[in-house]
Design a protein around this motif. Structure first.
Motif, mmCIF file in Angstrom:
data_model
loop_
_atom_site.group_PDB
_atom_site.id
_atom_site.type_symbol
_atom_site.label_atom_id
_atom_site.label_comp_id
_atom_site.label_asym_id
_atom_site.label_seq_id
_atom_site.Cartn_x
_atom_site.Cartn_y
_atom_site.Cartn_z
ATOM 1 N N ASP A 34 0.840 -1.207 0.000
ATOM 2 C CA ASP A 34 0.000 0.000 0.000
ATOM 3 C C ASP A 34 0.873 1.254 0.000
ATOM 4 O O ASP A 34 1.411 1.652 1.037
ATOM 5 N N LEU A 35 1.006 1.884 -1.156
ATOM 6 C CA LEU A 35 1.821 3.099 -1.275
ATOM 7 C C LEU A 35 1.237 4.261 -0.485
ATOM 8 O O LEU A 35 1.962 5.181 -0.095
ATOM 9 N N ASP A 36 -0.055 4.229 -0.230
ATOM 10 C CA ASP A 36 -0.705 5.319 0.504
ATOM 11 C C ASP A 36 -0.183 5.433 1.934
ATOM 12 O O ASP A 36 -0.282 6.488 2.562
ATOM 13 N N LYS A 37 0.392 4.352 2.470
ATOM 14 C CA LYS A 37 0.915 4.385 3.835
ATOM 15 C C LYS A 37 2.134 5.296 3.973
ATOM 16 O O LYS A 37 2.562 5.602 5.088
ATOM 17 N N LEU A 38 2.686 5.729 2.832
ATOM 18 C CA LEU A 38 3.799 6.678 2.890
ATOM 19 C C LEU A 38 3.326 8.070 3.281
ATOM 20 O O LEU A 38 4.119 8.933 3.636
ATOM 21 N N ASN A 39 2.002 8.290 3.187
ATOM 22 C CA ASN A 39 1.403 9.578 3.575
ATOM 23 C C ASN A 39 2.034 10.761 2.843
ATOM 24 O O ASN A 39 2.345 11.793 3.439
ATOM 25 N N LEU A 40 2.217 10.607 1.545
ATOM 26 C CA LEU A 40 2.779 11.684 0.743
ATOM 27 C C LEU A 40 1.668 12.517 0.116
ATOM 28 O O LEU A 40 0.595 12.012 -0.196
ATOM 29 N N SER A 41 1.932 13.800 -0.098
ATOM 30 C CA SER A 41 0.987 14.663 -0.806
ATOM 31 C C SER A 41 1.562 14.921 -2.195
ATOM 32 O O SER A 41 2.481 15.711 -2.352
ATOM 33 N N LEU A 42 0.997 14.229 -3.183
ATOM 34 C CA LEU A 42 1.527 14.358 -4.538
ATOM 35 C C LEU A 42 0.547 15.119 -5.411
ATOM 36 O O LEU A 42 0.412 16.311 -5.304
ATOM 37 N N TYR A 43 -0.171 14.421 -6.271
ATOM 38 C CA TYR A 43 -1.069 15.062 -7.212
ATOM 39 C C TYR A 43 -2.519 14.728 -6.871
ATOM 40 O O TYR A 43 -3.238 14.123 -7.650
ATOM 41 N N ALA A 44 -2.962 15.103 -5.678
ATOM 42 C CA ALA A 44 -4.335 14.822 -5.266
ATOM 43 C C ALA A 44 -5.310 15.409 -6.267
ATOM 44 O O ALA A 44 -5.248 16.586 -6.591
ATOM 45 N N ASN A 45 -6.205 14.580 -6.795
ATOM 46 C CA ASN A 45 -7.108 15.081 -7.825
ATOM 47 C C ASN A 45 -8.335 15.739 -7.211
ATOM 48 O O ASN A 45 -8.645 15.530 -6.039
ATOM 49 N N PRO A 46 -9.060 16.543 -7.998
ATOM 50 C CA PRO A 46 -10.144 17.352 -7.440
ATOM 51 C C PRO A 46 -11.414 16.570 -7.121
ATOM 52 O O PRO A 46 -12.316 17.106 -6.499
ATOM 53 N N ILE A 47 -11.477 15.313 -7.541
ATOM 54 C CA ILE A 47 -12.692 14.542 -7.311
ATOM 55 C C ILE A 47 -12.608 13.735 -6.036
ATOM 56 O O ILE A 47 -13.487 13.784 -5.181
ATOM 57 N N ASP A 48 -11.542 12.992 -5.870
ATOM 58 C CA ASP A 48 -11.463 12.131 -4.690
ATOM 59 C C ASP A 48 -10.221 12.361 -3.819
ATOM 60 O O ASP A 48 -9.989 11.642 -2.868
ATOM 61 N N GLN A 49 -9.406 13.388 -4.165
ATOM 62 C CA GLN A 49 -8.241 13.746 -3.342
ATOM 63 C C GLN A 49 -7.344 12.536 -3.063
ATOM 64 O O GLN A 49 -7.055 12.201 -1.920
ATOM 65 N N THR A 50 -6.927 11.873 -4.128
ATOM 66 C CA THR A 50 -6.098 10.676 -3.983
ATOM 67 C C THR A 50 -4.850 10.778 -4.853
ATOM 68 O O THR A 50 -4.711 11.694 -5.663
ATOM 69 N N ASN A 51 -3.953 9.816 -4.700
ATOM 70 C CA ASN A 51 -2.703 9.795 -5.449
ATOM 71 C C ASN A 51 -2.584 8.506 -6.252
ATOM 72 O O ASN A 51 -2.702 7.414 -5.700
#
Length: 240
Positions: free
Chosen positions: A119-136
């Protein structure tokens, strides 16, 4: 030596992982699922050819043929040959839907303790969060991010597998209601075909007699924070 395969949802992520494995000096297989499953009919092993013809009707015959060949190769993989199957994902719609899809494909192995996740999300990085679901998206992460996540690969327990497989079945049942699907806070968001029309029309209204379609598409994709591939923007323009 344990036979391991890593499965990812796009080629950029697969390339970064391959480099990370090379740096670690590890010889393990990687495979990419070459299809966007956040739009249109959801492909299965028996329906993917029809899905490609419908969803990619504005693409060239050779492009559709190549995509069919890639999916045919993917669905032909015998995952029972592996002792460890690692599904990579982040918190974005594409990779989470891909995780659900893979758990459905691997359902016969859920009691064998061989299904893992990275799970790459566990790195808790702020990259290119999109305007619909704020994800990477997984393709946004660097080789170093993949190297770090390799340290934290973990098995998926049966309870979670059953739960996520249920979400996949639910998605299949509602996917015909709307062509676009996103995930936010664990819930599905369904959108109609016209959700990006305003952004497209805003761009096309500039210098209407002198358009360079790929420039316009690139700009529209940028304004949408690259939530979708360029093809779907071109397809919407041609559709209208």
């Amino acid at each position: 030596m344990e036979k391991v395969i890593h499965i990812l949802d796009n080629y950029s992520a697969e390339g970064a992982l391959r480099k990370a494995l090379e740096i670690k000096g590890v010889s393990e297989e990687t495979i990419c699922y070459p299809y966007h499953i956040y739009y249109g009919r959801i492909p299965t092993k028996s329906t993917y050819e029809a899905c490609i013809e419908e969803t990619y009707k504005y693409d060239t015959p050779s492009a559709r043929s190549s995509l069919k060949e890639a999916l045919s190769c993917f669905y032909a993989i015998d995952f029972t040959e592996f002792e460890k199957i690692v599904v990579w994902h982040s918190n974005d719609t594409q990779s989470l839907l891909f995780l659900y899809l893979m758990l459905s494909i691997l359902s016969g192995n859920k009691d064998n303790g061989i299904i893992y996740e990275a799970d790459l999300d566990k790195l808790n990085l702020s990259l290119y969060a999109n305007p619909i679901d704020q994800t990477n998206q997984t393709g946004c992460y660097t080789v170093n991010d993949f190297l770090e996540t390799l340290k934290h690969i973990s098995p998926i327990d049966n309870g979670r597998i059953v739960n996520l497989m249920s979400r996949w079945e639910n998605l299949l049942s509602i996917s015909e209601l709307s062509p676009w699907r996103f995930i936010k806070n664990g819930e599905f968001i369904m959108k109609n075909e016209d959700w990006m029309d305003e952004t497209i029309l805003e761009q096309l209204s500039k210098n209407p007699t002198r358009h360079k379609v790929y420039t316009d598409v690139f700009i529209v994709a940028y304004k949408l924070d690259n939530v979708v591939s360029h093809y779907f923007i071109i397809a919407r323009i041609m559709q209208k």
